[in-house]
Design an enzyme around this catalytic site. Structure first.
Site, mmCIF file in Angstrom:
data_model
loop_
_atom_site.group_PDB
_atom_site.id
_atom_site.type_symbol
_atom_site.label_atom_id
_atom_site.label_comp_id
_atom_site.label_asym_id
_atom_site.label_seq_id
_atom_site.Cartn_x
_atom_site.Cartn_y
_atom_site.Cartn_z
ATOM 1 N N ARG A 1 -66.230 42.612 68.888
ATOM 2 C CA ARG A 1 -64.746 42.454 67.659
ATOM 3 C C ARG A 1 -64.272 43.893 67.499
ATOM 4 O O ARG A 1 -64.260 44.936 68.176
ATOM 5 C CB ARG A 1 -65.313 42.890 66.652
ATOM 6 C CG ARG A 1 -65.655 41.412 65.401
ATOM 7 C CD ARG A 1 -66.481 41.560 64.545
ATOM 8 N NE ARG A 1 -66.369 42.537 63.465
ATOM 9 C CZ ARG A 1 -66.509 42.917 61.967
ATOM 10 N NH1 ARG A 1 -67.336 42.193 61.637
ATOM 11 N NH2 ARG A 1 -66.159 43.445 60.878
ATOM 12 N N ARG B 1 -61.906 51.408 58.168
ATOM 13 C CA ARG B 1 -62.450 50.793 57.203
ATOM 14 C C ARG B 1 -63.123 51.143 56.389
ATOM 15 O O ARG B 1 -62.789 50.571 55.053
ATOM 16 C CB ARG B 1 -63.045 49.758 58.370
ATOM 17 C CG ARG B 1 -62.738 49.156 58.845
ATOM 18 C CD ARG B 1 -62.978 48.499 59.948
ATOM 19 N NE ARG B 1 -64.137 46.965 59.786
ATOM 20 C CZ ARG B 1 -64.882 46.934 60.887
ATOM 21 N NH1 ARG B 1 -65.311 47.752 61.688
ATOM 22 N NH2 ARG B 1 -66.412 46.921 60.341
ATOM 23 N N ARG C 1 -73.125 47.766 67.493
ATOM 24 C CA ARG C 1 -72.612 46.731 67.450
ATOM 25 C C ARG C 1 -71.549 46.326 67.709
ATOM 26 O O ARG C 1 -70.992 45.050 68.952
ATOM 27 C CB ARG C 1 -71.884 46.209 65.381
ATOM 28 C CG ARG C 1 -71.689 44.907 65.903
ATOM 29 C CD ARG C 1 -71.925 44.439 64.724
ATOM 30 N NE ARG C 1 -70.557 44.644 63.866
ATOM 31 C CZ ARG C 1 -69.947 44.375 62.640
ATOM 32 N NH1 ARG C 1 -70.826 44.049 61.981
ATOM 33 N NH2 ARG C 1 -68.612 45.145 61.958
ATOM 34 N N ARG D 1 -62.607 41.998 47.622
ATOM 35 C CA ARG D 1 -62.579 43.219 48.041
ATOM 36 C C ARG D 1 -61.959 43.924 47.800
ATOM 37 O O ARG D 1 -60.978 45.068 47.418
ATOM 38 C CB ARG D 1 -62.572 43.197 49.772
ATOM 39 C CG ARG D 1 -63.182 43.535 50.638
ATOM 40 C CD ARG D 1 -62.717 42.987 51.947
ATOM 41 N NE ARG D 1 -63.528 43.762 52.855
ATOM 42 C CZ ARG D 1 -64.220 43.352 53.950
ATOM 43 N NH1 ARG D 1 -64.500 42.203 53.711
ATOM 44 N NH2 ARG D 1 -65.023 44.253 54.917
ATOM 45 N N LYS E 1 -74.397 42.813 55.808
ATOM 46 C CA LYS E 1 -74.194 41.698 54.456
ATOM 47 C C LYS E 1 -73.864 40.015 55.392
ATOM 48 O O LYS E 1 -74.739 39.105 55.719
ATOM 49 C CB LYS E 1 -72.350 42.034 53.911
ATOM 50 C CG LYS E 1 -72.470 43.328 53.453
ATOM 51 C CD LYS E 1 -70.865 42.881 52.455
ATOM 52 C CE LYS E 1 -69.842 43.228 53.478
ATOM 53 N NZ LYS E 1 -70.238 44.478 54.327
HETATM 54 P P1 AP5 Z 1 -74.071 43.713 59.726
HETATM 55 O O1 AP5 Z 1 -74.629 42.810 58.616
HETATM 56 O O2 AP5 Z 1 -72.477 43.394 60.643
HETATM 57 O O3 AP5 Z 1 -72.645 43.803 58.694
HETATM 58 P P2 AP5 Z 1 -71.898 43.997 57.437
HETATM 59 O O4 AP5 Z 1 -71.892 44.629 56.070
HETATM 60 O O5 AP5 Z 1 -71.453 42.297 57.395
HETATM 61 O O6 AP5 Z 1 -70.891 44.045 58.256
HETATM 62 P P3 AP5 Z 1 -69.194 43.753 58.696
HETATM 63 O O7 AP5 Z 1 -68.284 45.069 59.468
HETATM 64 O O8 AP5 Z 1 -69.488 42.713 59.375
HETATM 65 O O9 AP5 Z 1 -68.767 44.375 57.571
HETATM 66 P P4 AP5 Z 1 -67.284 44.070 57.519
HETATM 67 O O10 AP5 Z 1 -67.059 43.941 55.512
HETATM 68 O O11 AP5 Z 1 -66.783 45.664 57.365
HETATM 69 O O12 AP5 Z 1 -66.193 42.527 57.819
HETATM 70 P P5 AP5 Z 1 -65.647 40.796 57.453
HETATM 71 O O13 AP5 Z 1 -65.793 40.776 58.718
HETATM 72 O O14 AP5 Z 1 -66.214 41.303 56.042
HETATM 73 O O15 AP5 Z 1 -74.726 44.606 59.933
HETATM 74 C C1 AP5 Z 1 -73.902 45.721 60.853
HETATM 75 C C2 AP5 Z 1 -74.847 46.419 62.397
HETATM 76 O O16 AP5 Z 1 -75.713 46.588 61.842
HETATM 77 C C3 AP5 Z 1 -75.289 44.649 63.504
HETATM 78 O O17 AP5 Z 1 -75.264 44.633 64.613
HETATM 79 C C4 AP5 Z 1 -76.531 44.213 62.873
HETATM 80 O O18 AP5 Z 1 -77.111 44.041 63.989
HETATM 81 C C5 AP5 Z 1 -77.305 45.824 62.357
HETATM 82 N N1 AP5 Z 1 -77.688 46.188 61.005
HETATM 83 C C6 AP5 Z 1 -78.297 45.320 60.006
HETATM 84 N N2 AP5 Z 1 -79.696 45.729 59.374
HETATM 85 C C7 AP5 Z 1 -80.105 46.313 59.877
HETATM 86 C C8 AP5 Z 1 -81.275 47.448 59.302
HETATM 87 N N3 AP5 Z 1 -81.688 47.121 58.202
HETATM 88 N N4 AP5 Z 1 -81.000 48.699 60.418
HETATM 89 C C9 AP5 Z 1 -80.544 48.573 61.623
HETATM 90 N N5 AP5 Z 1 -78.980 47.453 61.410
HETATM 91 C C10 AP5 Z 1 -79.239 46.729 61.040
HETATM 92 O O19 AP5 Z 1 -64.048 42.069 57.471
HETATM 93 C C11 AP5 Z 1 -63.670 41.817 58.681
HETATM 94 C C12 AP5 Z 1 -61.986 42.710 58.267
HETATM 95 O O20 AP5 Z 1 -61.134 41.614 58.067
HETATM 96 C C13 AP5 Z 1 -61.551 43.568 57.371
HETATM 97 O O21 AP5 Z 1 -61.624 45.062 57.558
HETATM 98 C C14 AP5 Z 1 -60.154 43.099 56.247
HETATM 99 O O22 AP5 Z 1 -59.297 43.699 57.454
HETATM 100 C C15 AP5 Z 1 -60.747 41.653 56.824
HETATM 101 N N6 AP5 Z 1 -61.385 40.809 56.101
HETATM 102 C C16 AP5 Z 1 -62.028 40.334 55.444
HETATM 103 N N7 AP5 Z 1 -62.586 39.654 54.251
HETATM 104 C C17 AP5 Z 1 -60.930 40.458 53.356
HETATM 105 C C18 AP5 Z 1 -61.043 40.006 52.118
HETATM 106 N N8 AP5 Z 1 -61.829 39.796 51.427
HETATM 107 N N9 AP5 Z 1 -59.832 41.016 51.705
HETATM 108 C C19 AP5 Z 1 -58.661 41.539 52.554
HETATM 109 N N10 AP5 Z 1 -59.228 41.263 53.741
HETATM 110 C C20 AP5 Z 1 -60.386 40.712 54.480
#
Ligand code: AP5
Length: 193
Positions: A134, A146, A128, A89, A14
């Protein structure tokens, strides 16, 4: 206004795809994960509360993230549109977002749902973790947690939007550019391009 939700499990790409999409379509990127990490870096009370939950792989309370999104919408009245990443979410967040957008006389145009198998997700997150700094990446148990929280609490959000026929499933496997092209095809068709 053109508003997209980029939806998918942790590690589905994402954040990676959001950067490319906002550059191409001039949208404002609203990532609740990034907003929360900024609060943590600034050591605000909200950040401290969020950190303890994020470190366990749990969601922060709906009211906290809805409040952040509401402020961001108000701060950008003349936006071309918004790209929501990692939000909503829970179904409560989705309903709150619909109300906020309705107040601004706009709505979600599409929910682009990145599909990636779990083995690949964990592989990406482990990689990552080598560089992200992180704390929720560092521990494989938290990475699993997660994914579990995603399945239990977040997957129902896709069902919520399916009733409005807004969900488009897109393979999130392959190269970053291939996935970007798939996303652009869907967006362009909705923009009438
Ligand atoms: P990346 O692009 O970073 O993936 P992502 O889907 O953004 O993954 P995240 O782990 O950041 O999502 P998340 O939803 O857990 O985290 P968030 O910050 O929202 O890609 C991942 C890796 O793969 C990278 O290294 C990238 O380079 C690689 N990659 C990408 N595309 C690729 C490809 N095609 N091939 C190979 N490699 C590839 O949330 C974190 C925490 O915050 C949550 O756990 C929660 O505690 C809190 N939080 C956030 N939002 C909310 C909400 N709305 N409500 C409640 N709690 C929340």
């Amino acid at each position: 206004m053109f508003n997209i939700i980029l939806f998918g499990p942790p590690g589905s790409g994402k954040g990676t795809q959001s950067e490319k999409l906002i550059a191409k379509y001039g949208l404002i990127h609203l990532s609740t994960g990034d907003l929360l990490r900024k609060e943590i870096a600034a050591a605000t009370p909200l950040g401290l509360e969020a950190k303890s939950l994020m470190d366990k792989g749990q969601l922060v309370p709906d009211a906290v993230v809805v409040g952040m999104i509401s402020s961001a919408l108000t701060a950008n009245p003349n936006a071309n549109g918004f790209l929501f990443d990692g939000f909503p979410r829970t179904q409560a967040q989705a309903e709150a977002l619909d109300k906020l957008l309705d107040l601004n006389k706009t709505a979600i145009n599409a929910v682009l749902f990145l599909q990636v198998n779990e083995e690949e997700l964990i592989k990406r997150l482990i990689k990552r973790a080598e560089t992200s700094g992180r704390s929720d990446d560092a521990n494989p148990e938290i990475q699993r947690k997660r994914q579990d929280v995603y399945k239990k609490e977040t997957l129902p959000v896709a069902e919520y939007y399916q009733q409005f026929k807004k969900v488009v499933e897109i393979s999130g496997e392959g190269s970053v550019d291939e996935i970007f092209d798939r996303l652009c095809t869907q967006i362009d068709s909705r923009l009438g391009k």
